[in-house]
Design an enzyme around this catalytic site. Sequence first.
Site, PDB file in Angstrom:
ATOM      1  N   HIS A  99       0.793  -1.279   0.108  1.00  0.00           N
ATOM      2  CA  HIS A  99       0.131  -0.152  -0.105  1.00  0.00           C
ATOM      3  C   HIS A  99       0.860   1.218   0.076  1.00  0.00           C
ATOM      4  O   HIS A  99       2.023   1.244   0.459  1.00  0.00           O
ATOM      5  CB  HIS A  99      -0.972  -0.049   1.294  1.00  0.00           C
ATOM      6  CG  HIS A  99      -0.270   0.311   2.577  1.00  0.00           C
ATOM      7  ND1 HIS A  99      -0.135   1.345   3.174  1.00  0.00           N
ATOM      8  CD2 HIS A  99       0.313  -0.667   3.381  1.00  0.00           C
ATOM      9  CE1 HIS A  99       0.561   1.277   4.244  1.00  0.00           C
ATOM     10  NE2 HIS A  99       0.874  -0.033   4.507  1.00  0.00           N
ATOM     11  N   HIS A 101       0.996   5.713  -1.394  1.00  0.00           N
ATOM     12  CA  HIS A 101       0.309   6.909  -2.505  1.00  0.00           C
ATOM     13  C   HIS A 101       1.098   6.842  -3.766  1.00  0.00           C
ATOM     14  O   HIS A 101       1.867   7.930  -4.120  1.00  0.00           O
ATOM     15  CB  HIS A 101       0.513   8.333  -1.797  1.00  0.00           C
ATOM     16  CG  HIS A 101      -0.329   8.248  -0.433  1.00  0.00           C
ATOM     17  ND1 HIS A 101      -1.840   8.085  -0.233  1.00  0.00           N
ATOM     18  CD2 HIS A 101      -0.090   8.650   0.758  1.00  0.00           C
ATOM     19  CE1 HIS A 101      -2.165   8.150   0.729  1.00  0.00           C
ATOM     20  NE2 HIS A 101      -0.976   8.610   1.759  1.00  0.00           N
TER      21      HIS A 101
END
EC number: 2.8.2.-
Length: 315
Positions: A99, A101
Amino acid sequence: ERAIARHEVREIEQRHTVDGPRQDTTLDEEDDVVIIYNRVPKTASTSFTNIAYDLCAKNKYHVLHINTTKNNPVMSLQDQVRFVKNVTSWKEMKPGFYHGHISYLDFAKFGVKKKPIYINVIRDPIERLVSYYYFLRFGDDYRPGLRRRKQGDKKTFDECVAAGGSDCAPEKLWLQIPFFCGHSSECWNVGSRWALEQAKYNLINEYFLVGVTEELEDFIMLLEAALPRFFRGATELYRTGKKSHLRKTTEKKLPTKETIAKLQQSEIWKMENEFYEFALEQFQFVRAHAVREKDGELYILAQNFFYEKIYPKSN
């Protein structure tokens, strides 16, 4: 933080070497799975990721945070190659939940045989921007002591929009589309119709499931039903656990109708909102074919297909 992360990785790799569960070059099909959650900022991504961290030991998979310099969502070409190689060939980290951005990356371009499973969550674009605006100034209850980039700026979101400030400009709405569009230059051209269409294409064809912040529990329920290897126990944890509700932006003031109306005049908002409504409709379509409601509660449907007329007949 990087030194600690490297040490943790070395410990895991050494443990696998000592225990010897993966001496062969192949993994069981159930273990040879990677999920990538390329999380959009301020969409309840931390709340959802905390669930993955809480479940990883119990469900026996690894969680890895992709930390890019200055939170840049676009990787260099060489880093794209490194990342694809890590995700596909790093057996010690499989099954894995990555995970971070980062914008969507098409693994097929790199000639890999097995692509990861992409998931994501998006949010009403104005609500997301308002949350991010106050987050930069006041932080949240997840790490309350951390100094934020705009700390000390007391201007409200309404005041910012009225004054034509840069932090609340319509251009700041342009984020969910490029995150789904990917690493192409045109994805990051604000207001690009091509980027919007590419984001829609990727959402339908490259993502396993995309939920919405406003209906996060249903998103988690669907993931648990479809991918129990990772998400077994997630729905109950979300409903009863404390960690899943940790992160809330502090000092947030809801914008006025006048402020919202002003932002909605922008073509950028219209495109981001079109993408959000497209994602919402798709999510609700998936949910409608996966669950049934009874007494105000949602229930996952049992298997609704079977095999028959199997030939040739066995003796």
